[in-house]
Design a protein around this motif. Structure first.
Motif, PDB file in Angstrom:
ATOM      1  N   SER A 119       1.116  -1.417  -0.350  1.00  0.00           N
ATOM      2  CA  SER A 119       0.139  -0.112  -0.518  1.00  0.00           C
ATOM      3  C   SER A 119       0.974   1.653  -0.337  1.00  0.00           C
ATOM      4  CB  SER A 119      -0.923   0.177   0.967  1.00  0.00           C
ATOM      5  OG  SER A 119      -0.318  -0.797   2.279  1.00  0.00           O
ATOM      6  N   ARG A 120       2.035   1.653   0.041  1.00  0.00           N
ATOM      7  CA  ARG A 120       2.964   1.893  -0.372  1.00  0.00           C
ATOM      8  C   ARG A 120       4.493   1.924  -0.921  1.00  0.00           C
ATOM      9  NH1 ARG A 120       1.765   6.338   3.288  1.00  0.00           N
ATOM     10  NH2 ARG A 120       4.318   7.332   3.094  1.00  0.00           N
ATOM     11  N   PRO A 121       5.028   3.354  -1.787  1.00  0.00           N
ATOM     12  CA  PRO A 121       5.845   2.683  -2.743  1.00  0.00           C
ATOM     13  C   PRO A 121       7.042   2.547  -1.735  1.00  0.00           C
ATOM     14  CG  PRO A 121       4.592   5.246  -3.060  1.00  0.00           C
ATOM     15  CD  PRO A 121       4.048   4.244  -1.796  1.00  0.00           C
ATOM     16  N   TRP A 128      11.292   7.111  -3.705  1.00  0.00           N
ATOM     17  CA  TRP A 128      11.904   8.614  -4.379  1.00  0.00           C
ATOM     18  C   TRP A 128      10.089   9.090  -4.950  1.00  0.00           C
ATOM     19  CZ3 TRP A 128      13.420   3.909  -7.390  1.00  0.00           C
ATOM     20  CH2 TRP A 128      11.886   3.785  -7.990  1.00  0.00           C
ATOM     21  N   LEU A 129       8.917   8.243  -4.769  1.00  0.00           N
ATOM     22  CA  LEU A 129       7.785   8.445  -5.429  1.00  0.00           C
ATOM     23  C   LEU A 129       7.109   9.602  -4.541  1.00  0.00           C
ATOM     24  CD1 LEU A 129       5.888   5.284  -6.688  1.00  0.00           C
ATOM     25  CD2 LEU A 129       7.343   7.904  -8.157  1.00  0.00           C
ATOM     26  N   VAL A 130       7.076   9.292  -3.567  1.00  0.00           N
ATOM     27  CA  VAL A 130       6.401  10.109  -1.975  1.00  0.00           C
ATOM     28  C   VAL A 130       7.059  11.021  -2.455  1.00  0.00           C
ATOM     29  CG1 VAL A 130       5.814   8.028  -0.626  1.00  0.00           C
ATOM     30  CG2 VAL A 130       8.269   9.394  -0.236  1.00  0.00           C
ATOM     31  N   ARG A 131       8.411  11.541  -3.220  1.00  0.00           N
ATOM     32  CA  ARG A 131       8.712  13.128  -2.649  1.00  0.00           C
ATOM     33  C   ARG A 131       8.263  13.816  -3.786  1.00  0.00           C
ATOM     34  NH1 ARG A 131      13.214  10.462  -0.868  1.00  0.00           N
ATOM     35  NH2 ARG A 131      14.099  10.148  -3.035  1.00  0.00           N
ATOM     36  N   ARG A 132       7.885  13.387  -4.843  1.00  0.00           N
ATOM     37  CA  ARG A 132       7.015  14.005  -6.256  1.00  0.00           C
ATOM     38  C   ARG A 132       6.037  15.260  -5.585  1.00  0.00           C
ATOM     39  NH1 ARG A 132       6.660   9.569 -10.654  1.00  0.00           N
ATOM     40  NH2 ARG A 132       8.747   9.236 -11.068  1.00  0.00           N
TER      41      ARG A 132
END
Length: 391
Positions: A119-121, A128-132
């Motif tokens: 449920s989380r990258p 890195w996805l959550v920092r976009r």
């Protein structure tokens, strides 16, 4: 030249990654002090903290109920402890499944077996996805090789509903064992089953139980006399970090483009200038209050409609506002400057010559030779050269 099999190249890359990972893990004792110092100063990342909280929730639930739910790899390693809030392939949590039945079917859909889904990258190594900037964790979901998410696959047969894909084949790897999702299974075990397999149970099942207790105290806090974990207060660095506020895309302050519906004052748009700024200023001022207070949205719209009617420049005289309606709209203005501007516009409209549609219609045929004029705007006959409109 011989062609190289891409599968062999991928296998070599995977083997190299596993070898390097083992080398790093073997040297973790040398880096333990550095990691601990970094945790004490900066604290765990937000995503990692949420993952660890769920892991602790799963461990406490297992100790309390005696049922250990794990996501086990084909290598025999327990990659994740599954908590009641973890999601299934069908999109519903474990708490929304019937735990009394052996296959643990879902209570809300056709899913007949609980299968843990990431449920989380961070759980698949895509940190890195959550920092976009525009990333939304609520809409993110792991994808199949057909480029569709698991939510677009049937939970019972795993067939894709958006293409001809017959089975969900993950295009990602588990961050713990570097294996695909389909190379794992979700297991429900009792404490006795785990003891027979040599798996940890009880307090040893908790996350970070095999490392220095200082790690657990930083991530989860210290356990008080009541059995509740209490975290230490944030240090100076952690207090200096403020949560990012969501940016507004509708303009800031009171100078937005929605002045009428929300009763903004004329000063909020006075700096824009031009026709647009003037119109917004009139909308915000209301038009009928001598005290300068903004009027209601409905009354402001009515005032603007009267102003637009007074500035109408349609071609037909019947479409133009009458003198009575114009004088009414002019007299309703809150300031002399506004009324004077509307009065000047009205005078210019009255002095405007009549449109061509109201003048004498031009003949369609030449009175000399009887030939039809080629176009409606022709001034001379194309056959005899006679001037159109003259006798």
């Amino acid at each position: 030249m011989d062609c190289v099999n891409s599968d062999e190249v991928h296998d070599e890359i995977r083997a190299l990654a596993v070898r390097e990972k083992n080398r790093i893990m073997s040297a973790k004792n040398l880096e333990e002090d550095g990691i601990l110092a970094a945790l004490e100063q900066y604290g765990p990342a937000p995503g990692a903290q949420k993952m660890m909280d769920k892991e602790m929730q799963a461990a406490l639930t297992a100790i309390d109920t005696g049922i250990y739910v794990v996501f086990r790899s084909s290598t025999g390693e327990d990659c994740f402890r599954v908590a009641p809030t973890h999601s299934c392939f069908c999109g519903h949590t474990l708490s929304e499944h019937n735990n009394s039945k052996r296959r643990v079917p879902c209570l809300n859909c056709k899913c007949n077996l609980f299968q843990f889904m990431f449920s989380r990258p961070e759980e698949i190594g895509e940190n890195w996805l959550v920092r976009r900037k525009n990333f939304d964790i609520r809409t993110w979901a792991p994808k199949c090789r057909c480029n569709h998410t698991h939510k677009e696959h049937r939970p019972d047969s795993l067939k894709c509903t958006a293409c001809t894909c017959h089975h969900f084949n993950s295009n990602f790897l588990c961050m713990v064992c570097d294996k695909h999702w389909e190379e794992h299974e979700t297991l429900f075990e009792t404490e006795q089953d785990r003891v027979m397999q040599g798996k940890p149970v009880g307090e040893a099942f908790k996350p970070l139980a095999s490392v220095d207790t200082r790690f657990s105290e930083i991530v989860f806090g210290k356990k008080n006399d009541g059995g509740i974990y209490v975290k230490a207060p944030p240090n100076a660095y952690q207090r200096s970090i403020k949560p990012q506020q969501p940016s507004s895309h509708r303009g800031g302050g009171g100078g937005g483009s929605r002045g009428s519906a929300r009763g903004r004052t004329p000063s909020s748009n006075s700096s824009r200038g031009g026709a647009r700024g003037g119109t917004q200023q009139r909308i915000g001022s209301g038009g009928g209050s001598s005290s300068g207070k903004p009027r209601s949205g409905l009354q402001g719209v009515q005032d603007v409609q009267e102003q637009l009617d007074s500035m109408c420049i349609a071609g037909h005289p019947a479409d133009r506002p009458s003198s009575s309606s114009s004088s009414t709209s002019v007299s309703s203005g809150p300031s002399s400057a506004r009324g004077g501007t509307q009065s000047q516009l009205h005078q210019q409209q009255q002095q405007r010559p009549a449109s061509s549609s109201s003048s004498t219609k031009l003949p369609k045929f030449c009175p000399q030779c009887g030939s039809a004029y080629p176009t409606a705007s022709s001034k001379f006959c194309a056959n005899c050269g006679h001037k159109r409109g003259s006798s």
